[in-house]
Design a protein around this motif. Structure first.
Motif, mmCIF file in Angstrom:
data_model
loop_
_atom_site.group_PDB
_atom_site.id
_atom_site.type_symbol
_atom_site.label_atom_id
_atom_site.label_comp_id
_atom_site.label_asym_id
_atom_site.label_seq_id
_atom_site.Cartn_x
_atom_site.Cartn_y
_atom_site.Cartn_z
ATOM 1 N N LYS A 205 0.827 -1.216 0.000
ATOM 2 C CA LYS A 205 0.000 0.000 0.000
ATOM 3 C C LYS A 205 0.856 1.259 0.000
ATOM 4 O O LYS A 205 1.705 1.462 0.871
ATOM 5 C CB LYS A 205 -0.872 -0.025 1.262
ATOM 6 N N PRO A 206 0.622 2.152 -0.983
ATOM 7 C CA PRO A 206 1.380 3.411 -1.009
ATOM 8 C C PRO A 206 0.968 4.308 0.160
ATOM 9 O O PRO A 206 -0.116 4.125 0.725
ATOM 10 C CB PRO A 206 0.972 4.056 -2.338
ATOM 11 N N CYS A 207 1.831 5.228 0.491
ATOM 12 C CA CYS A 207 1.534 6.120 1.624
ATOM 13 C C CYS A 207 2.121 7.496 1.410
ATOM 14 O O CYS A 207 2.997 7.692 0.570
ATOM 15 C CB CYS A 207 2.069 5.510 2.926
ATOM 16 N N LEU A 208 1.596 8.452 2.163
ATOM 17 C CA LEU A 208 2.186 9.790 2.280
ATOM 18 C C LEU A 208 2.650 9.887 3.724
ATOM 19 O O LEU A 208 1.929 9.465 4.632
ATOM 20 C CB LEU A 208 1.147 10.892 2.019
ATOM 21 N N THR A 209 3.814 10.459 3.937
ATOM 22 C CA THR A 209 4.370 10.496 5.293
ATOM 23 C C THR A 209 4.394 11.932 5.787
ATOM 24 O O THR A 209 4.974 12.795 5.136
ATOM 25 C CB THR A 209 5.782 9.873 5.285
ATOM 26 N N TYR A 210 3.743 12.163 6.930
ATOM 27 C CA TYR A 210 3.569 13.550 7.404
ATOM 28 C C TYR A 210 4.221 13.815 8.754
ATOM 29 O O TYR A 210 4.047 14.897 9.319
ATOM 30 C CB TYR A 210 2.075 13.904 7.451
ATOM 31 N N GLY A 211 4.971 12.836 9.282
ATOM 32 C CA GLY A 211 5.623 13.107 10.563
ATOM 33 C C GLY A 211 6.835 12.229 10.777
ATOM 34 O O GLY A 211 6.944 11.127 10.224
ATOM 35 N N LEU A 212 7.755 12.726 11.570
ATOM 36 C CA LEU A 212 8.975 11.987 11.916
ATOM 37 C C LEU A 212 9.277 12.266 13.381
ATOM 38 O O LEU A 212 9.034 13.364 13.871
ATOM 39 C CB LEU A 212 10.164 12.489 11.080
ATOM 40 N N ARG A 213 9.844 11.262 14.057
ATOM 41 C CA ARG A 213 10.280 11.531 15.429
ATOM 42 C C ARG A 213 11.636 12.231 15.395
ATOM 43 O O ARG A 213 12.402 12.103 14.440
ATOM 44 C CB ARG A 213 10.386 10.226 16.222
ATOM 45 N N LYS A 410 -6.513 4.877 -2.100
ATOM 46 C CA LYS A 410 -6.168 6.038 -1.283
ATOM 47 C C LYS A 410 -4.915 5.691 -0.483
ATOM 48 O O LYS A 410 -4.862 4.613 0.119
ATOM 49 C CB LYS A 410 -7.299 6.354 -0.299
ATOM 50 N N PRO A 411 -3.949 6.593 -0.445
ATOM 51 C CA PRO A 411 -2.724 6.272 0.308
ATOM 52 C C PRO A 411 -2.983 6.284 1.812
ATOM 53 O O PRO A 411 -3.861 6.994 2.280
ATOM 54 C CB PRO A 411 -1.765 7.400 -0.073
ATOM 55 N N ASP A 412 -2.203 5.483 2.548
ATOM 56 C CA ASP A 412 -2.203 5.593 4.000
ATOM 57 C C ASP A 412 -1.473 6.867 4.391
ATOM 58 O O ASP A 412 -0.547 7.309 3.689
ATOM 59 C CB ASP A 412 -1.466 4.397 4.641
ATOM 60 N N LEU A 413 -1.906 7.438 5.515
ATOM 61 C CA LEU A 413 -1.187 8.596 6.061
ATOM 62 C C LEU A 413 -0.286 8.077 7.175
ATOM 63 O O LEU A 413 -0.775 7.658 8.225
ATOM 64 C CB LEU A 413 -2.170 9.621 6.615
ATOM 65 N N THR A 414 0.988 8.094 6.924
ATOM 66 C CA THR A 414 1.915 7.503 7.893
ATOM 67 C C THR A 414 2.857 8.543 8.469
ATOM 68 O O THR A 414 3.002 9.657 7.958
ATOM 69 C CB THR A 414 2.767 6.398 7.232
ATOM 70 N N ARG A 415 3.499 8.127 9.564
ATOM 71 C CA ARG A 415 4.614 8.889 10.092
ATOM 72 C C ARG A 415 5.775 7.908 10.168
ATOM 73 O O ARG A 415 5.634 6.746 9.790
ATOM 74 C CB ARG A 415 4.253 9.440 11.482
ATOM 75 N N GLU A 416 6.937 8.349 10.611
ATOM 76 C CA GLU A 416 8.021 7.401 10.792
ATOM 77 C C GLU A 416 8.647 7.602 12.158
ATOM 78 O O GLU A 416 8.582 8.700 12.726
ATOM 79 C CB GLU A 416 9.087 7.543 9.695
#
Ligand SMILES: [Zn+2]
Ligand SMILES: [Zn+2]
Ligand SMILES: [Zn+2]
Ligand SMILES: [Zn+2]
Lengths: 478, 478
Positions: A205-213, A410-416
């Motif tokens: 599943k494709p994703c967009l990444t909107y956060g990082l620690r 729809k892409p998942d909204l992920t962070r890392e």
């Protein structure tokens, strides 16, 4: 129905797969390892390779000299940062794309199943080679997109600015200064930033990444004797630094991951309902975690909790001890000076300076209770702030639309859980939205042996990043 | 007044100092490092050197083959144990002397001020070279004594049996089995054992050593993930072995040296008044401890307590962790499997098996409380019993008299914090008293760079061990 420019582009990419594989093969063949002085010339060669691509595609560019560094006792020239500009139409939005052309080290002897510097395709279409997914594949994608448009006689729907560095795997030396210096010059007019240097959460599943620690990495030093001692002769008669250090390290975190530093949770952003809703939708299963860590020793049983504790809650890991006995076998040493290494992965709205303050005070307090004659110091040797973006921004909405166009999902909204410091630098210095839009999959093995990029991801990634530029151009940007 | 045989001997030794230095120089020139396969031929050469000495002095001897060992992936022949017999008079007592002809590794690059394999005398009469004091100097002393008697036309006052091994620095492989096998054969009739392989407590006062601590060396393993993990990706979501290991290691000992394992002190022998009196007389000052450890981080402020906690109370040292990050710098790893190394120095009447039982139970109990999904195991990888002898035995009284003859001072009665396992093996297998009678000083630096033996100690040591044989022959032995 008339064929749109985007459709022509997508079709062209579909029909030129082998050309993109061949280009990636050329790039992988240059062992641009930034951490090893002996490979530095190859990092420069890789910079030149990109420069030639710019020339051949009519991209105006500069290979910016960012000075020198000290490495392995030598003064070395830093590889240049490639700054490219393609298009200057005031009616189009300007997108800045970032990537890196250096790679992690790789040796066949480490266990690679083929030469890491020869891109090798297996029967499942996996393109194996160092840098395939991190980050040569994604970087070349932008050139593939421009080339496709030229071949098709089409205009790019946006102005593109490029920033490709050659030191990402070695602390991005010189990059932050350049971004600050050029914020109002080269980077002036950038409407949004797109970085493709991370991965899907899973493999489908494709994703967009909107956060990082963020990260605060600490070195906790306890010293006593002037030299290492023999435990037979001195054991029982002198304060041993390892006793104090081990005790202190044991007071930092509970087995279940709870940080024990007083006040450390005070600035952790509360979980909102909107954010909670995002976690419920993400395509992630516990068995994927168990497969990735090769054990079932997970702390949480639910997917949502696991992802929250990876992405939006802090964690503390004890990495090891420098100065103690660390070899196999038995050695009866009392180490004289030992350095405990641990780090805190921080999240919004934790602040590195406040973290250092709290950790230092806590360790000093606990050390004072020990009644030892040894000496203790603690320092934060590396800090990076956490980052979180607004996934409702047009930059993300455009990327989501492009994902639906290319993948029909729809892409998942992920962070890392890790950190990519340049993300925050761009956001703050350019005052723009930054989007992480990955090309590769979660199992690509960046930094591991047998790093790979699936050919299907190379192709769909080229389509995705191209489609994203169309959506950016079309969307209402306010 | 007629000159006694002892007086003639002492005078002869005084007049032949340079000859003894030259003999030691020959021995030091043979780099008989037992721990390194590449040096094994030199260990054999050193054995042959002693064999030739035996031949030239009419000592009947056997170079006993004790089989093979596995080292660095090779099967290596063990160096022989030299068994020598000099004299067989039923009217004389028989003294068994033990020493070792192998040495610790040494490289000029380690910081030696001269070639470690070239015995080098400095302006203060220090004879510097690897093995000078540990244990080639003391071993050669016995040959010097026999030679002196032959040159003087005197009989030795005792029968001498020799046992010189070439593997002491590498676990004494093959020695225990040989002692057990030969207890009623080669070693039959031995009246007492004298070992010269330790050191004075300080640098001026001779001593007799009547006790050694034992050791139980533990490896505590905690494992979880199948491979090392990146803390950015997995920190906070999986149980980390380092968290559990560090906690457990922190529960073993207090900063002030108190062991926290329940029941561990139960078998420690009570301090008697007689024993307490010995400590009051010993020539030792706190500033010597501080000089030796190069700091003032001692736990006790009095000399007596310091020596008691070195010699007659147990201690626990944390040596380090295998499998964690131990290099300089920062690495954000979650180690998958870590091994904590620690050891307990044991004292009479602690028993290694009971120590392992107590430590294992305690760690299992503490681990169970953690509620972690990781796995833990603990094993004792090396154990040696403590040893204490009776310093009122004639063997010690004879040595004390000899000390007074040579040094004009009563020797201190010392113990040591480390272990010399062969001491206990001889005592138990031969059912005889064992005496440790050192030649070198506390600052000789055995196992360190610039190992040395003072020429005055080489000479006085030869006198001392010779005089000891006279006292053994003269004393009432019952
Ligand atoms: Zn990367
Ligand atoms: Zn990377
Ligand atoms: Zn020795
Ligand atoms: Zn030794």
């Amino acid at each position: 129905m008339a064929t749109t420019n985007l459709e022509k582009f997508l079709e062209y990419v579909e029909n030129n797969q082998e050309h993109y594989v061949q280009r990636l093969r050329e790039a992988v063949a240059i062992p641009s390892v930034s951490s090893d002085a002996a490979y530095r010339e190859h990092v420069f060669k890789m910079g030149e390779y990109l420069g030639k691509l710019c020339e051949s595609l009519g991209i105006s560019y500069e290979a910016r000299d960012v000075g020198t560094q000290e490495l392995d006792g030598k003064t070395l020239q830093l590889p240049p940062i490639i700054l490219g500009t393609y298009g200057n139409d005031p009616n189009k939005p300007t997108i800045l794309v970032y990537g890196h052309y250096d790679v992690q080290p790789a040796l066949l002897e480490d266990g690679w199943s083929s030469d890491p510097w020869v891109l090798t395709e297996d029967s499942s279409g996996r393109l194996m080679g160092r840098g395939a997914t991190d980050d040569k594949g994604p970087v070349l994608t932008w050139f593939n997109i421009i080339e496709a448009h030229q071949k098709l006689g089409l205009e790019l729907p946006v102005n593109l600015k490029m920033c490709f560095e050659g030191m990402e795997e070695s602390g991005s030396e010189g990059l932050d200064e350049l971004i600050q210096q050029e914020a109002d010059k080269y980077f002036k007019g950038v409407d949004a930033v797109c970085i493709s240097d991370n991965y899907w959460l899973g493999i489908t599943k494709p994703c967009l990444t909107y956060g990082l620690r963020g990260i605060s990495y600490f070195k906790l030093t306890v010293s006593g004797p002037g030299k290492d001692l023999h435990s037979g002769v001195f054991g029982g008669t002198v304060y041993e630094p390892m006793t104090d250090l081990t005790y202190l390290m044991g007071k930092l975190v509970k087995p279940d991951g709870t940080l024990l530093v007083p006040g450390i949770y005070d600035n952790v952003a509360a979980l909102t309902e909107e954010e909670k809703a995002i976690y419920g939708k993400i395509d992630f299963k516990m068995h994927e975690l168990h497969a990735a860590v090769e054990s079932d020793t997970s702390i949480y049983s639910s997917e949502s909790e696991t992802l929250m504790y990876r992405w939006r809650y802090p964690s503390l890991s004890l990495h090891g001890i420098e100065g103690a006995f660390s070899a196999p076998g038995a050695k009866t040493v009392i180490p004289a000076k030992v350095h405990g290494k641990f780090s805190i992965r921080s999240v919004p709205n934790m602040d590195p300076e406040r973290i250092t303050e709290l950790v230092t005070k806590y360790l000093n307090d606990e050390f004072a209770k020990l009644g030892t004659k040894n000496k203790m110091t603690v320092e934060c040797i590396h800090g990076a702030k956490p980052w979180v973006s607004n996934p409702d921004h047009w930059n993300y909405v455009a990327a989501a639309k492009a994902t639906e166009t290319v993948f029909n999902v729809k892409p998942d909204l992920t962070r890392e859980g890790g950190s990519i410091p340049v993300t925050l630098t761009f956001q703050d210095a350019l005052n723009t939205n930054v989007l992480l839009l990955p090309v590769g999959r979660g199992d690509d093995g960046a930094h591991s042996i047998n790093e790979k990029l699936d050919k299907s991801n190379l192709v769909s990634g080229t389509k995705l990043l191209g489609a994203y530029l169309y959506e950016v151009a079309a969307i209402e940007r306010k």
